[in-house]
Scaffold this motif. Structure first.
Motif, mmCIF file in Angstrom:
data_model
loop_
_atom_site.group_PDB
_atom_site.id
_atom_site.type_symbol
_atom_site.label_atom_id
_atom_site.label_comp_id
_atom_site.label_asym_id
_atom_site.label_seq_id
_atom_site.Cartn_x
_atom_site.Cartn_y
_atom_site.Cartn_z
ATOM 1 N N ARG A 8 0.980 -0.994 0.111
ATOM 2 C CA ARG A 8 -0.162 -0.074 -0.005
ATOM 3 C C ARG A 8 0.834 1.255 -0.232
ATOM 4 N NH1 ARG A 8 -4.082 -1.496 4.941
ATOM 5 N NH2 ARG A 8 -1.687 -2.236 5.645
ATOM 6 N N LEU A 9 2.172 0.868 0.416
ATOM 7 C CA LEU A 9 2.958 2.246 0.422
ATOM 8 C C LEU A 9 3.770 2.527 -1.075
ATOM 9 C CD1 LEU A 9 4.413 1.597 3.792
ATOM 10 C CD2 LEU A 9 3.090 3.481 3.126
ATOM 11 N N ARG A 10 3.215 1.740 -2.133
ATOM 12 C CA ARG A 10 4.174 2.032 -3.233
ATOM 13 C C ARG A 10 3.720 3.328 -3.838
ATOM 14 N NH1 ARG A 10 3.649 -3.057 -7.655
ATOM 15 N NH2 ARG A 10 5.080 -4.315 -6.697
ATOM 16 N N GLU A 11 4.437 3.630 -4.793
ATOM 17 C CA GLU A 11 4.316 4.955 -5.644
ATOM 18 C C GLU A 11 2.883 4.788 -6.363
ATOM 19 O OE1 GLU A 11 4.084 7.885 -5.984
ATOM 20 O OE2 GLU A 11 5.921 8.527 -6.852
ATOM 21 N N ARG A 12 2.277 5.705 -7.025
ATOM 22 C CA ARG A 12 1.346 5.747 -7.659
ATOM 23 C C ARG A 12 1.692 5.130 -9.102
ATOM 24 N NH1 ARG A 12 -2.439 10.345 -8.793
ATOM 25 N NH2 ARG A 12 -1.193 11.614 -7.312
ATOM 26 N N SER A 13 0.826 4.390 -9.630
ATOM 27 C CA SER A 13 0.961 3.831 -10.791
ATOM 28 C C SER A 13 0.647 4.823 -11.936
ATOM 29 C CB SER A 13 0.086 2.702 -11.144
ATOM 30 O OG SER A 13 0.050 2.291 -12.561
ATOM 31 N N PHE A 14 1.686 5.364 -12.823
ATOM 32 C CA PHE A 14 1.633 6.247 -13.868
ATOM 33 C C PHE A 14 1.108 5.875 -15.404
ATOM 34 C CE2 PHE A 14 3.787 8.906 -10.386
ATOM 35 C CZ PHE A 14 2.938 10.069 -10.735
ATOM 36 N N GLY A 15 0.810 4.383 -15.432
ATOM 37 C CA GLY A 15 0.517 3.894 -16.623
ATOM 38 C C GLY A 15 1.331 4.228 -17.729
ATOM 39 N N ALA A 16 1.019 4.579 -18.754
ATOM 40 C CA ALA A 16 1.640 4.863 -20.071
ATOM 41 C C ALA A 16 2.802 5.960 -19.954
ATOM 42 C CB ALA A 16 0.752 5.171 -21.190
ATOM 43 N N ALA A 17 2.609 6.740 -18.683
ATOM 44 C CA ALA A 17 3.633 7.840 -18.751
ATOM 45 C C ALA A 17 4.978 7.184 -17.989
ATOM 46 C CB ALA A 17 3.175 8.708 -17.843
ATOM 47 N N GLU A 18 5.027 6.007 -17.294
ATOM 48 C CA GLU A 18 6.323 5.389 -16.865
ATOM 49 C C GLU A 18 7.223 5.269 -17.734
ATOM 50 O OE1 GLU A 18 5.397 2.298 -14.028
ATOM 51 O OE2 GLU A 18 3.913 3.200 -13.201
ATOM 52 N N GLY A 19 8.686 5.879 -17.273
ATOM 53 C CA GLY A 19 9.784 5.678 -18.315
ATOM 54 C C GLY A 19 9.820 7.195 -19.168
#
Length: 204
Positions: free
Chosen positions: A85-96
């Motif tokens: 639950r302490l993971r970073e937000r998932s940024f989907g297609a923006a990652e990388g």
């Protein structure tokens, strides 16, 4: 008898190569860079000197946060507990992608236009779920929480309105104290441990 306050020391993980390149990471599991490992060690030494009575560390299960937590825990001699639950937000297609790449693809309003990313509401909900459960289980204790920039920004403002909205630095330390329903900031976005090392190298 006054009930003992619960303290959480929120820490953003050390720097990574993607941080240095300006690439957004999200849930992509990028490790600490050598500089990030050194930053974590500097914070660990500060926490050891200050003797804040920290009983343990809860951290994201992504390697950059988990490694930061391990470095601190080794010096302080305290346990580490990983929590997704302490993971970073998932940024989907923006990652990388870098900022220029995001602007070219989605425009100035890219934060709202990137598809398949985790919403502010989803990030806040899972973060508050962690805080509620953890503080109930560890009432009156002091715990360090190692997590990520975007997630941490959402959490701090959800817990305490009116905080300075400046960018949260890598290995920054924010300490909050809770009695009842209210969280009070004792320290915010502090990287004095990095500055102190710089000052020492100049004077020696």
């Amino acid at each position: 008898m006054t009930e003992k306050a619960t303290r959480l020391g929120w820490i953003r993980h050390g720097i990574t190569e993607w941080n240095s390149l300006g690439k957004i990471q999200g849930v992509t599991d990028i490790p600490l860079s050598p500089e990030g490992e050194l930053q974590a060690e500097k914070l660990a030494r500060r926490l050891e000197r200050e003797q804040g009575g920290w009983q343990g560390i809860a951290c994201s299960d992504l390697s950059r946060a988990a490694r930061t937590a391990e470095i601190i825990a080794q010096r302080l001699g305290i346990p580490v507990h990983r929590d997704s639950r302490l993971r970073e937000r998932s940024f989907g297609a923006a990652e990388g992608t870098t900022l220029p790449e995001r602007l070219a693809r989605w425009g100035e309003d890219w934060r709202r236009r990137v598809p398949d990313q985790e919403s502010d509401e989803q990030v806040t909900a899972r973060g508050l779920s962690f805080v509620k459960e953890w503080t109930e289980r560890h009432a009156g204790e002091a715990w360090l929480i190692v997590t990520h920039g975007s997630f941490l920004a959402r959490m701090l403002h959800a817990l305490c309105r009116g905080l300075d909205d400046s960018h949260l630095q890598n290995v920054s330390l924010t300490i909050m104290e809770n009695q009842g329903e209210e969280w009070t900031p004792l320290l915010h976005n502090c990287t004095a441990h990095l500055e102190e090392d710089m000052e020492r190298s100049v004077t020696e």
